[in-house]
Design a protein around this motif. Structure first.
Motif, PDB file in Angstrom:
ATOM      1  N   GLN A  81       0.832  -1.195   0.000  1.00 19.10           N
ATOM      2  CA  GLN A  81       0.000   0.000   0.000  1.00 19.10           C
ATOM      3  C   GLN A  81       0.877   1.259   0.000  1.00 19.10           C
ATOM      4  N   ASP A  82       0.358   2.305  -0.643  1.00 18.63           N
ATOM      5  CA  ASP A  82       1.058   3.585  -0.595  1.00 18.63           C
ATOM      6  C   ASP A  82       0.391   4.467   0.445  1.00 18.63           C
ATOM      7  N   ILE A  83       1.203   5.121   1.256  1.00 14.37           N
ATOM      8  CA  ILE A  83       0.677   5.940   2.346  1.00 14.37           C
ATOM      9  C   ILE A  83       1.374   7.294   2.336  1.00 14.37           C
ATOM     10  N   GLU A  84       0.577   8.354   2.319  1.00 14.00           N
ATOM     11  CA  GLU A  84       1.104   9.713   2.407  1.00 14.00           C
ATOM     12  C   GLU A  84       0.539  10.362   3.666  1.00 14.00           C
ATOM     13  N   VAL A  85       1.383  11.104   4.360  1.00 17.86           N
ATOM     14  CA  VAL A  85       0.981  11.685   5.635  1.00 17.86           C
ATOM     15  C   VAL A  85       0.752  13.183   5.501  1.00 17.86           C
ATOM     16  N   VAL A  86      -0.281  13.646   6.193  1.00 16.73           N
ATOM     17  CA  VAL A  86      -0.538  15.074   6.369  1.00 16.73           C
ATOM     18  C   VAL A  86      -0.624  15.306   7.871  1.00 16.73           C
ATOM     19  N   LYS A  87       0.246  16.156   8.387  1.00 18.48           N
ATOM     20  CA  LYS A  87       0.255  16.442   9.819  1.00 18.48           C
ATOM     21  C   LYS A  87      -0.359  17.818  10.056  1.00 18.48           C
ATOM     22  N   VAL A  88      -1.265  17.877  11.025  1.00 13.48           N
ATOM     23  CA  VAL A  88      -1.925  19.143  11.360  1.00 13.48           C
ATOM     24  C   VAL A  88      -1.909  19.321  12.869  1.00 13.48           C
ATOM     25  N   ASN A  89      -1.487  20.498  13.305  1.00 15.73           N
ATOM     26  CA  ASN A  89      -1.544  20.832  14.730  1.00 15.73           C
ATOM     27  C   ASN A  89      -2.705  21.801  14.950  1.00 15.73           C
ATOM     28  N   PRO A  90      -3.804  21.338  15.555  1.00 12.94           N
ATOM     29  CA  PRO A  90      -4.971  22.209  15.733  1.00 12.94           C
ATOM     30  C   PRO A  90      -4.712  23.418  16.628  1.00 12.94           C
ATOM     31  N   ASP A  91      -3.728  23.323  17.511  1.00  8.96           N
ATOM     32  CA  ASP A  91      -3.489  24.408  18.465  1.00  8.96           C
ATOM     33  C   ASP A  91      -2.916  25.650  17.805  1.00  8.96           C
TER      34      ASP A  91
END
Length: 255
Positions: free
Chosen positions: A102-112
């Motif tokens: 599987q191919d996996i791409e990450v998106v990181k978000v800091n809500p603060d």
């Protein structure tokens, strides 16, 4: 003389031990797993735009200790335009990620603080911030991208390459994909080879895992050589071992 049976067993065991230790020491690991939770997962989940014939399967997420949410967008695989290269590429991906293609791409978000991260063309890093008006500041380019969010929290990411690199800039031919997010379980983490995927240097992982595999293989061969020197691998030696074992068992029964 060592029988063909033992020679075959020696070759097969060398191969199995080398690859099993190599894979187990580098891929099947829980190191890096983040068990945290956040009430803002749905509120900040990215909106994904992809090609109609190459849509992702879903989104898994983990939450870091500082509250950063790691959204892992999962595709069934990566498909190149050449079928031969596809097969070869999939074979090597399976080796690298312990069988997971599987191919996996990450998106990181800091809500603060509204900061986010993902990768674009050529695996270049994209760091940015969601602005109060719902636009985004792309830090590497010092570029303000208007209308890059929905409801001022969901950043829009567009698939721009065959291997699913992302961008804030709209991409022609992509459509919105409606996805749901679920928490990544320990089983997901291990089966998808996430430990390897989250490392900055595959070279370092490969070197350390192959070193361990080599040590284990050498240790096995040391034991095998000792048994061969003691003639335990010949038919006569096996008969002698069986006689000694039977003799020991009889003595134990007498006692």
């Amino acid at each position: 003389m060592v029988s063909k049976k033992w020679l075959t067993a020696w070759l097969v065991l060398n191969l199995l031990i080398f690859w099993f230790v190599g894979l187990a020491s580098s891929g099947y690991s829980m190191e890096g797993y983040l068990p945290g939770q956040s009430s803002k997962v749905d509120q900040y989940m990215p909106t994904v735009y992809a090609k109609p014939d190459d849509k992702p399967m879903g989104i898994l997420y983990m939450v870091d200790y500082d509250g950063t949410i790691h959204y892992y967008i999962v595709w069934e695989d990566e498909y190149f335009s050449n079928s031969f290269i596809d097969r070869l590429y999939r074979f090597f991906r399976g080796l690298v990620y312990g069988g997971a293609t599987q191919d996996i791409e990450v998106v990181k978000v800091n809500p603060d603080n509204g900061t986010f991260y993902f990768q674009t063309h050529g695996h270049a890093d994209v760091h940015g911030r969601i602005l109060p008006d719902g636009s985004c500041l792309w830090l590497e380019k010092n570029l303000t991208v208007p209308h890059c969010t929905e409801k001022r929290t969901h950043i829009k990411v567009y698939v721009v390459t065959w291997n699913h690199m992302l961008s804030l800039l709209p991409e022609e031919g992509t459509v919105r994909v409606h996805l749901t997010a679920r928490h990544m379980t320990p089983e997901d983490y291990v089966s998808l080879g996430m430990f390897r995927r989250t490392q900055y240097s595959m070279a370092g992982i490969t070197f350390s895992s192959l070193t361990l595999a080599l040590i284990a293989t050498l240790a096995f061969n040391g034991v095998f050589y000792w048994a061969w020197r003691r003639k335990y691998l010949t038919r006569e030696g096996q008969k002698r071992v069986r006689r000694e074992v039977k003799k020991s068992l009889r003595e134990l029964r007498k006692k």
